[in-house]
Design a protein around this motif. Structure first.
Motif, PDB file in Angstrom:
ATOM      1  N   THR A 215       0.829  -1.205   0.000  1.00 46.88           N
ATOM      2  CA  THR A 215       0.000   0.000   0.000  1.00 46.88           C
ATOM      3  C   THR A 215       0.863   1.255   0.000  1.00 46.88           C
ATOM      4  OG1 THR A 215      -1.780  -1.155   1.184  1.00 46.88           O
ATOM      5  CG2 THR A 215      -1.806   1.250   1.259  1.00 46.88           C
ATOM      6  N   LYS A 216       1.958   1.231   0.770  1.00 49.73           N
ATOM      7  CA  LYS A 216       2.866   2.392   0.794  1.00 49.73           C
ATOM      8  C   LYS A 216       3.482   2.621  -0.577  1.00 49.73           C
ATOM      9  CE  LYS A 216       5.640   5.235   3.380  1.00 49.73           C
ATOM     10  NZ  LYS A 216       6.214   6.052   2.304  1.00 49.73           N
ATOM     11  N   GLU A 219       0.826   4.194  -2.713  1.00 50.77           N
ATOM     12  CA  GLU A 219       0.566   5.582  -2.340  1.00 50.77           C
ATOM     13  C   GLU A 219       1.704   6.504  -2.758  1.00 50.77           C
ATOM     14  OE1 GLU A 219      -0.051   5.287   1.832  1.00 50.77           O
ATOM     15  OE2 GLU A 219      -2.179   4.755   1.664  1.00 50.77           O
ATOM     16  N   ASP A 220       2.930   6.004  -2.659  1.00 49.87           N
ATOM     17  CA  ASP A 220       4.092   6.844  -2.978  1.00 49.87           C
ATOM     18  C   ASP A 220       4.300   7.016  -4.469  1.00 49.87           C
ATOM     19  OD1 ASP A 220       4.497   7.070  -0.288  1.00 49.87           O
ATOM     20  OD2 ASP A 220       6.463   6.101  -0.251  1.00 49.87           O
ATOM     21  N   GLU A 222       2.330   4.822  -7.145  1.00 47.77           N
ATOM     22  CA  GLU A 222       1.437   3.978  -7.951  1.00 47.77           C
ATOM     23  C   GLU A 222       2.192   2.770  -8.523  1.00 47.77           C
ATOM     24  OE1 GLU A 222      -2.064   6.030  -9.947  1.00 47.77           O
ATOM     25  OE2 GLU A 222      -0.448   7.451 -10.336  1.00 47.77           O
ATOM     26  N   TYR A 227       0.223  -3.102  -7.025  1.00 52.06           N
ATOM     27  CA  TYR A 227      -1.196  -3.237  -7.371  1.00 52.06           C
ATOM     28  C   TYR A 227      -1.506  -4.704  -7.702  1.00 52.06           C
ATOM     29  CZ  TYR A 227      -2.399   1.778  -7.873  1.00 52.06           C
ATOM     30  OH  TYR A 227      -2.678   3.106  -7.663  1.00 52.06           O
TER      31      TYR A 227
END
Length: 335
Positions: A215-216, A219-220, A222, A227
């Motif tokens: 997730t990090k 968020e940082d 893409e 994913y």
């Protein structure tokens, strides 16, 4: 492995004339302080003036002959022992795939213990560029650069330990260096550290920690592979127990796969097509399925042809045409 230059003087300049001309600023657009600096450099031995002039000529000149003058200044500085100039020349030769000269200049600049230089030498010995492949020597340079704070070196050293190249395979040390690189913001290191937690390699297995890292990375930056991995976590039953899920969540998986697919990840593109083909997380939609399978094929999936043939046999000519139109639209949108 890809080596990325961090110096500022290696950009190629657009050539506006094919005719050979001597060094001449009269047709350039330099003026004011910039022009004065370039004029001063013509007779100067001051390292700062020469470096600034070289930067201007290489970055902003319209004519190759003036760019060449910039590199003459750099060479003059390098020959006098200026390590920054040595690195510029090394990067230039590396970019031109003249690896022997690049290696020689990096070695000359090595005395400065610049982590970037040490990392660059590691890359060249690891990949056998301008020299024989020497994983052990490459890792020595990676380690020195990593200790100097170079995130790329940390990342590459982690893979050496992970794969056992030039060092004894050691997942614990791999995790350590992935974590060091991740702490410096390297999203690929975050992803690989997440995989280590997911598999329990070199660290206690923890799906929640893995998901936090994926997730990090998303968020940082893409991060496409993160994913895809999140899609797998929500899609495959093998992750239910370690991740604490009561059931799979195909809808959420499809959301992650779609995001990865739009970032150009071929595995995610195939997975989106598969989801539409089989109604996983959405209604079955053969037009969408065929479009995504063909997108994956465009991005290099060599095994998707059988899926394309299979889905087409259930489709009308109109639907196949619609899928082609959607495919073209998706290819225009994907990063």
């Amino acid at each position: 492995m890809i080596k990325q230059s961090c110096t500022f003087l290696t950009a190629m300049t657009v050539l506006l004339s094919a005719n050979a001309i001597a060094y001449d600023l009269s047709e350039e657009f330099f003026e004011g302080d910039d022009l004065a600096l370039l004029k001063a450099a013509e007779t100067s031995n001051d390292p700062e003036i020469l470096m600034q002039a070289a930067n201007l000529l290489i970055e902003d000149s319209m004519y190759q002959e003036n760019v060449d003058r910039g590199y003459q200044y750099i060479t003059k500085l390098a020959d006098k022992g200026d390590t920054k100039a040595m690195v510029v020349l090394a990067d230039l030769h590396y970019g031109n795939e003249d690896y022997a000269k690049a290696l020689a200049w990096y070695h000359k600049a090595e005395q400065g213990n610049d982590p970037y230089v040490l990392y660059s030498l590691g890359v060249m010995y690891f990949d056998g560029e301008g020299t024989a492949v020497d994983y052990q020597k490459a890792n020595q340079y990676y380690l020195a650069a990593a200790k100097g704070g170079d995130a790329d070196a940390m990342y590459q050293l982690a893979f050496s330990y992970n794969d056992g190249k030039g060092v004894a395979q050691d997942y614990t040390k791999a995790v350590y260096w992935f974590e060091q690189a991740a702490n410096k913001g390297d999203v690929s290191a975050m992803y690989n550290l997440g995989v280590s937690y997911l598999k329990g390699e070199g660290v206690a297995q923890s799906c929640p920690k893995a998901m936090e890292l994926f997730t990090k990375a998303i968020e940082d930056d893409e991060h496409a592979r993160s994913y895809a991995k999140m899609g797998d976590i929500y899609s495959y039953t093998e992750y239910k127990k370690p991740c604490g899920f009561k059931t799979t969540d195909y809808k959420k998986a499809l959301e992650y796969y779609t995001a990865g697919a739009m970032q150009g990840n071929v595995y995610s593109q195939y997975s989106v097509g598969y989801s539409y083909r089989n109604g996983h997380g959405t209604w079955s939609d053969f037009v969408q399925a065929l479009a995504w399978f063909e997108v994956a094929q465009e991005y290099g999936d060599t095994e998707v042809a059988k899926d394309i043939s299979d889905v087409k046999q259930y489709m009308s000519k109109e639907d196949i045409a619609a899928a082609k139109e959607l495919r073209d639209s998706l290819l225009d949108e994907i990063w």
